[in-house]
Design an enzyme around this catalytic site. Structure first.
Site, short mmCIF file in Angstrom:
data_model
loop_
_atom_site.label_atom_id
_atom_site.label_comp_id
_atom_site.label_asym_id
_atom_site.label_seq_id
_atom_site.Cartn_x
_atom_site.Cartn_y
_atom_site.Cartn_z
CE LYS A 155 11.44 -50.41 -91.60
NZ LYS A 155 12.14 -50.94 -90.45
CB CYS A 158 10.01 -55.68 -91.18
SG CYS A 158 9.12 -54.79 -89.91
N1 LIG Z 1 7.27 -54.90 -85.54
C1 LIG Z 1 8.42 -54.40 -85.95
O1 LIG Z 1 9.49 -54.85 -85.53
C2 LIG Z 1 8.46 -53.23 -86.90
C3 LIG Z 1 9.70 -52.59 -87.12
C4 LIG Z 1 9.73 -51.49 -87.97
C5 LIG Z 1 8.56 -51.06 -88.61
N2 LIG Z 1 7.39 -51.72 -88.38
C6 LIG Z 1 6.19 -51.22 -89.06
O2 LIG Z 1 5.37 -50.59 -88.08
C7 LIG Z 1 3.99 -50.77 -88.42
C8 LIG Z 1 3.26 -51.41 -87.26
O3 LIG Z 1 3.82 -52.69 -87.03
P1 LIG Z 1 3.52 -53.51 -85.71
O4 LIG Z 1 4.46 -54.67 -85.75
O5 LIG Z 1 3.53 -52.62 -84.53
O6 LIG Z 1 2.02 -54.02 -86.00
P2 LIG Z 1 1.02 -54.72 -84.97
O7 LIG Z 1 0.14 -55.57 -85.80
O8 LIG Z 1 1.79 -55.33 -83.85
O9 LIG Z 1 0.18 -53.53 -84.36
C9 LIG Z 1 -0.67 -52.75 -85.10
C10 LIG Z 1 -1.87 -52.38 -84.25
O10 LIG Z 1 -2.67 -51.45 -85.01
C11 LIG Z 1 -4.02 -51.71 -84.69
N3 LIG Z 1 -4.85 -51.09 -85.72
C12 LIG Z 1 -5.13 -51.49 -86.98
N4 LIG Z 1 -5.91 -50.59 -87.60
C13 LIG Z 1 -6.15 -49.60 -86.74
C14 LIG Z 1 -6.88 -48.38 -86.80
N5 LIG Z 1 -7.51 -48.00 -87.90
N6 LIG Z 1 -6.91 -47.59 -85.70
C15 LIG Z 1 -6.27 -47.96 -84.58
N7 LIG Z 1 -5.56 -49.10 -84.46
C16 LIG Z 1 -5.50 -49.90 -85.52
C17 LIG Z 1 -4.10 -53.21 -84.61
O11 LIG Z 1 -5.24 -53.64 -83.89
C18 LIG Z 1 -2.78 -53.55 -83.90
O12 LIG Z 1 -2.93 -53.61 -82.50
C19 LIG Z 1 3.97 -51.61 -89.71
O13 LIG Z 1 3.93 -50.76 -90.82
C20 LIG Z 1 5.32 -52.30 -89.68
O14 LIG Z 1 5.77 -52.65 -90.96
C21 LIG Z 1 7.31 -52.78 -87.53
#
Ligand SMILES: NC(=O)c1ccc[n+]([C@@H]2O[C@H](COP(=O)([O-])OP(=O)(O)OC[C@H]3O[C@@H](n4cnc5c(N)ncnc54)[C@H](O)[C@@H]3O)[C@@H](O)[C@H]2O)c1
Length: 453
Positions: A203, A257
């Site tokens: 990744k 990312c």
């Molecule tokens: N957004 C993308 O396009 C994408 C693509 C690939 C990988 N990722 C990875 O996926 C992961 C999540 O990204 P995202 O964009 O969905 O983030 P995001 O910020 O949109 O969502 C994360 C959610 O987690 C919640 N959260 C935080 N701590 C928590 C806890 N202890 N218990 C429960 N909920 C909790 C937050 O309130 C938030 O709603 C990251 O590691 C990111 O790097 C994201």
């Protein structure tokens, strides 16, 4: 029926929870954000993604899904919480371990924990041992742990969650196979089984590859600017080489990312990441370069008209085209820098973000595309959102348009004559027009020689 807890209902977690629920699993979505939970249960999610409301409605109606702040027992736990970096560009894993602590309170024999958040190499193993130490359960015997990185493209998540190939890296073979069975419920793409470390690094390498290629495009754009050449035309022509595919320069790299993940490799492999660090610095410097160019061109525009004030419209604020996500957005940082400039009246057009979700300093500056185009003296293309690609040329014919995302570029068709060549060269930009005059004699000689052997 197998029960799944998806922890973190953001851009990745909520669509994943919905797709798993649509596949017939019983899904509970967990988040610490009470407002987000309430919105999700009322079928008005705070994140924007095509088709999300329809899909969410379906799984709420069938009662295959609900959201809560309270962790529940389940067969599978998916962790999809944020993994930003701290000040010194080191991964901040506090959200992951806070989620793991809460999961340890309900984890039981036979359960499986899947880490989807992007993490530095080695994190999944540390997570597994952390859960074991908290619960007294034995990893690999009593419970299973794997990393399965996410590769979806925001804007096309519901399709890509199903069709994309997935890499599954367990901390042992048993974990890998348990998790592969889980993704078989809803993934039609191929599942590639490997170790946790390889999955984690795959990744990070994917996103670093993108970052390095974007940095190359930005350096090409900088060189083209110095040479007075249109970077989009230059790259279009270079890409006519059968084995060259240079990306389009933009106003910078943002989001959650690509601007973050290379630092996770730098943190772990400080000696082997010279190129990655250089690419990060190039991409981080791009918005500063964009601001400097805009300021120079506006100063020139004012001088030639003898005026002190300029109405400037910025097209796009999100971190990339056709998304509503403002996180780490270079366009937003450019807008903020210009906000402080005297002699500029700033307007912004961001069709994907409603006023309610705009940063407060831009709420009163937000305009519709039609209003912005009619009011502005100078227009700057920052993000290539779809509605901007069809702006009618006559609406901007008498305006200055500065393009940092290739909005005006029309791809080259084969040019066989001198006339076609020169009509294909964009000359709407004063700087390029001036510079083209400087290189015209050279251009004429070459074309005449080639055209009239
Ligand atoms: N957004 C993308 O396009 C994408 C693509 C690939 C990988 N990722 C990875 O996926 C992961 C999540 O990204 P995202 O964009 O969905 O983030 P995001 O910020 O949109 O969502 C994360 C959610 O987690 C919640 N959260 C935080 N701590 C928590 C806890 N202890 N218990 C429960 N909920 C909790 C937050 O309130 C938030 O709603 C990251 O590691 C990111 O790097 C994201």
């Amino acid at each position: 029926m197998k029960k799944v807890c998806v922890v973190g209902l953001g851009y990745i977690g909520l669509p994943t929870a919905i797709v798993a629920a649509k596949a017939g699993l019983q899904v509970v979505g967990i988040d610490i954000n009470e407002e987000a939970i309430s919105c999700i249960n009322r079928c008005c999610p705070i994140i924007k993604e095509p088709e999300i409301v329809e899909h969410l409605k379906e799984v709420l109606d069938t009662k295959h899904f609900y959201a809560t702040t309270v962790y529940e027992e389940a067969d599978f736990f998916i962790i999809a919480v944020p993994t930003p970096f701290k000040e010194e560009k080191k991964a901040d894993l506090a959200y992951v371990f806070s989620a793991a602590t809460a999961i340890s309170g309900v984890l039981k024999k036979g359960d499986t924990v899947i880490l989807e958040s992007t993490v530095p190499v080695g994190t999944t193993k540390i997570l597994a041992h952390f859960l074991a130490s908290k619960t007294g359960l034995k990893v690999g015997d009593d419970f299973f742990v794997a990393h399965c990185p996410e590769r979806v493209l925001p804007g096309n998540i519901f399709k890509e969650l199903k069709v994309n190939d997935r890499i599954i890296g367990g901390i042992d073979r048993g974990s890998t196979h348990h998790v592969a069975q889980f993704y078989n419920y809803f993934v039609s793409g191929d599942l590639y089984l490997t170790t946790a470390e390889t999955a984690e690094m795959a990744k990070l390498v994917e996103n670093s590859y993108r970052d390095v290629n974007i940095a190359f495009a930005h350096q090409v754009a900088s060189m083209a600017k110095t040479a007075g050449i249109d970077p989009y035309e230059l790259i279009d022509l270079a890409n006519k080489h059968p084995r060259v595919n240079i990306l389009k320069p933009t106003c910078g790299v943002g989001g959650h990312c690509i601007a973050v993940d290379p630092w996770f490799l730098v943190e772990t492999f400080p000696q082997e990441t010279e190129l990655l660090k250089a690419a990060r610095l190039v991409n981080d410097a791009r918005p500063l370069d964009v601001v400097a160019t805009i300021k120079t061109k506006i100063a020139h525009w004012k001088d030639t008209r003898g005026v002190k004030q300029c109405k400037l419209l910025l097209l796009g604020l999100t971190y990339k085209a056709d998304v509503d996500d403002l996180r780490e957005s270079p366009a937003l940082s450019i807008a903020r820098a210009l906000l402080k400039e005297s002699g500029i009246e700033l307007l912004v057009c961001e069709p994907n973000v409603t006023k309610q979700f705009l940063p407060v300093d831009f709420v009163n500056r937000a305009v519709s595309l039609a209003d912005g185009l009619s009011q502005a003296d100078v227009i700057v293309g920052l993000v290539a959102h779809t509605p901007f690609k069809t702006i009618e040329k006559q609406l901007i014919a008498h305006k200055k348009f500065i393009d940092f995302c290739g909005l005006l570029h029309v791809s080259h068709k084969q040019s066989s004559t001198k006339e076609q060549f020169f009509s294909a060269v964009r000359s709407d930009d004063d700087f390029i027009k001036q510079s083209m005059q400087d290189i015209l004699p050279f251009g004429h000689q070459r074309l005449e020689k080639e055209g009239n052997p």
